[in-house]
Design an enzyme around this catalytic site. Structure first.
Site, PDB file in Angstrom:
ATOM      1  N   ASP A   1      -4.658   3.847   7.058  1.00  0.00           N
ATOM      2  CA  ASP A   1      -5.708   3.003   6.458  1.00  0.00           C
ATOM      3  C   ASP A   1      -6.561   2.207   7.440  1.00  0.00           C
ATOM      4  OD1 ASP A   1      -3.853   3.661   4.518  1.00  0.00           O
ATOM      5  OD2 ASP A   1      -3.368   1.605   4.007  1.00  0.00           O
TER       6      ASP A   1
ATOM      7  N   GLU B   1      -2.345   0.862  -4.313  1.00  0.00           N
ATOM      8  CA  GLU B   1      -2.365   0.397  -2.920  1.00  0.00           C
ATOM      9  C   GLU B   1      -3.769  -0.092  -2.559  1.00  0.00           C
ATOM     10  OE1 GLU B   1       1.162   2.795  -0.769  1.00  0.00           O
ATOM     11  OE2 GLU B   1      -0.612   4.017  -0.996  1.00  0.00           O
TER      12      GLU B   1
HETATM   13  C1  FRU Z   1      -1.690   3.007   1.999  1.00  0.00           C
HETATM   14  C2  FRU Z   1      -0.416   2.391   2.528  1.00  0.00           C
HETATM   15  C3  FRU Z   1      -0.403   0.910   2.267  1.00  0.00           C
HETATM   16  C4  FRU Z   1       0.503   0.376   3.325  1.00  0.00           C
HETATM   17  C5  FRU Z   1       0.183   1.295   4.488  1.00  0.00           C
HETATM   18  C6  FRU Z   1       1.369   1.588   5.359  1.00  0.00           C
HETATM   19  O1  FRU Z   1      -2.029   4.201   2.613  1.00  0.00           O
HETATM   20  O2  FRU Z   1       0.708   3.031   1.977  1.00  0.00           O
HETATM   21  O3  FRU Z   1      -0.035   0.579   0.950  1.00  0.00           O
HETATM   22  O4  FRU Z   1       0.245  -0.958   3.617  1.00  0.00           O
HETATM   23  O5  FRU Z   1      -0.330   2.489   3.952  1.00  0.00           O
HETATM   24  O6  FRU Z   1       0.987   2.294   6.489  1.00  0.00           O
END
Ligand code: FRU
Length: 500
Positions: free
Chosen positions: A24, A203
């Site tokens: 992300d 998320e």
């Molecule tokens: C989304 C996610 C988030 C988390 C991160 C971990 O892609 O799963 O919810 O904070 O990636 O890398």
């Protein structure tokens, strides 16, 4: 950004980490002439692992400069996704204009929200001594991804009057918090029980106040990534349009309305820059899908970001909808250009492939704009453009005229054997059934982003044209499976590497 050209799937102009795993975008904030991009990063491997925040900056949204890793895991856990703000009014007392990152600390059975501060434009960071600032008080492991912004109660009169807003996801709802100082947070509401797509955990929430059709009317856009069961299979991004009163979001639509930000398989966790220097809101997203992110056939790196896109709202007969457009700055990357000859697109003779538009080969990093016009008497059901890498290795983007939909077919440019079901033809409904269809396509070595319907529909996909013995370029065919389609206009631009 230096681009190691020996890696066949290393994008030419999309952001990728120098090496290893990325997911992300995080901490997106504009400050002192720089757009900051932090990102979920595992510096030790091309697989997901203990998360850090990688860091890069751009001054023009096109050319990136890599900076050292910003945040490292510590005794409280790994550094999951979050956002960053500039504390202009020193509400937290860390000092005026401190950059403050708000992120999730992750340990196997808990997720809490924490702060870190930087006094040198994000180059060095200090964790806040009294972390965490938002403790997980509900018995749910999934409690993460804080998005923070300043909510000015009356921005035209006094931008300094207001409070901080934090939204995070808890299971499959969004929780809202407010704070005067970034340190003490009070829950102010929740959104999402029974609403929208629920195929997986929610998320990376995002909330933006956007103009409708560039006018005085503004609505709020709430965006939530959903970990599974999305429109193209696996993970994807949905949105809601509604109101936000500084405390909680309410949707304009009934609970069963599901709106997708992107109809492709590889658009996840978008985040927009806080404090933009002009009145545009611009985001980018992780260009992958949790269903197969760990198995893509790249070598030294794994994971890329989409191109930056300007986001806005438009009113349609069905309601207010999200619009995305590639940022105009991307035109800086254009070098050579070729006009495609306008004219009727002849359907192939039985058993024959479509004739090539030209026998020219184009570079595999390109931008393409095409406009198709349909005659009143039309027998074609599909038309579009095909990028051919080698015999039997091609990508198609076009219009499914019978269904009134944009489609992208990546089935012949897919090299992730464990996930054959995710190499399907993707479609996105087009709102208007006019006779003109404009496609705006960004092709790179391992991705395609197709914008249609004035930006109301987008399909973003990773592609993996077989890397063995193929030339690093493509030929182009225009196709229609019947009579009545005409190419009105077409142009292809070679895009230069986004070297810093
Ligand atoms: C989304 C996610 C988030 C988390 C991160 C971990 O892609 O799963 O919810 O904070 O990636 O890398």
């Amino acid at each position: 950004m230096s681009t190691p050209t020996r890696e066949p799937y290393r994008p030419v102009y999309h952001f990728t980490p120098p090496a290893n795993w990325l997911n992300d975008p995080n901490g997106m904030v504009y400050f002192q002439g720089e757009y900051h991009l932090f990102y979920q990063y595992h510096p030790g491997s091309t697989l997901w692992g203990p998360m850090h925040w990688g860091h890069a900056v751009t001054t023009d949204l096109v050319h990136w400069r890599h900076l050292p890793v910003a945040l490292y895991p510590d005794e409280l856990g790994a550094i999951f996704s979050g956002s960053a703000v500039i504390d202009w009014h020193n509400t937290a007392g860390f000092g005026p204009e401190t950059m403050v990152a708000i992120y999730t600390h992750d340990i196997p059975n808990a997720q809490d929200q924490c702060l870190a501060t930087s006094h040198d434009a994000g180059r060095t960071w200090e964790k806040y001594a009294y972390n965490p600032v938002v403790l997980n008080t509900i018995p749910l492991r999934d409690f993460r991804d804080p998005k923070v912004f300043w909510y000015a109660s009356n921005p035209d009169v006094d931008p300094a009057a207001g409070h901080w807003v934090l939204l995070l996801v808890a299971g499959d709802v969004v929780l809202f918090y407010t704070s005067p100082d970034l340190k003490q947070w009070t829950q102010s509401g929740s959104f999402g029980a029974g609403a929208g797509a629920k195929g997986g955990v929610w998320e990376t929430p995002e909330l933006l106040h956007l103009a409708v059709d560039g006018g005085a009317e503004r609505r709020w856009l709430l965006v939530v990534a959903v970990g599974d069961g999305a429109i193209a299979g696996g993970s994807g991004v949905q949105y809601f349009v509604g109101d936000f009163d500084g405390h909680v979001f309410t949707s304009d639509n009934p609970n069963d309305t599901v709106l997708w930000a992107d109809y492709g398989a590889d658009f996840y966790a978008p985040q927009a820059w806080n404090d933009p220097p002009d009145d545009r809101r611009i985001w980018l997203a992780w260009m992958s899908n949790w269903a197969y992110a760990r198995e893509t056939p790249t070598t030294a790196f794994r994971g890329a970001m989409t191109i930056p896109r300007e986001v806005a709202l438009t009113r349609t007969p069905a309601g207010i909808r999200l619009v995305q457009r590639p940022v105009v700055e991307l035109a800086m990357l254009r070098s050579a250009s070729w006009r495609l000859a306008p004219g009727n697109i002849a359907p192939p003779a039985p058993g024959e492939p479509s004739p090539e538009q030209t026998d020219r080969r184009y570079p595999e990093a390109l931008e393409c704009k095409v406009t198709f016009q349909c005659a009143a008497a039309i027998t074609a059901q599909r038309c579009g453009i095909r990028f051919c890498y080698a015999e039997g290795v091609y990508l198609e983007a076009g219009i499914d005229l019978a269904r009134g939909a944009l489609f992208v077919d990546r089935t012949q440019v897919w090299e992730v054997p464990e996930h054959p079901t995710l190499a399907v033809v993707q479609t996105a409904p087009l709102a208007s059934a006019g006779d003109m269809h404009h496609l705006h396509i960004f092709l790179d070595r391992s991705s395609v982003e197709v914008f249609a319907g004035g930006g109301q529909v987008v399909i973003t996909d990773q592609i993996f044209p077989r890397s063995d013995d193929r030339a690093p370029d493509v030929t182009v065919q225009l196709f229609a499976d019947g009579e009545g389609v005409r190419l009105v206009e077409g142009v292809i631009y070679a895009l230069e590497p986004a070297a810093g």
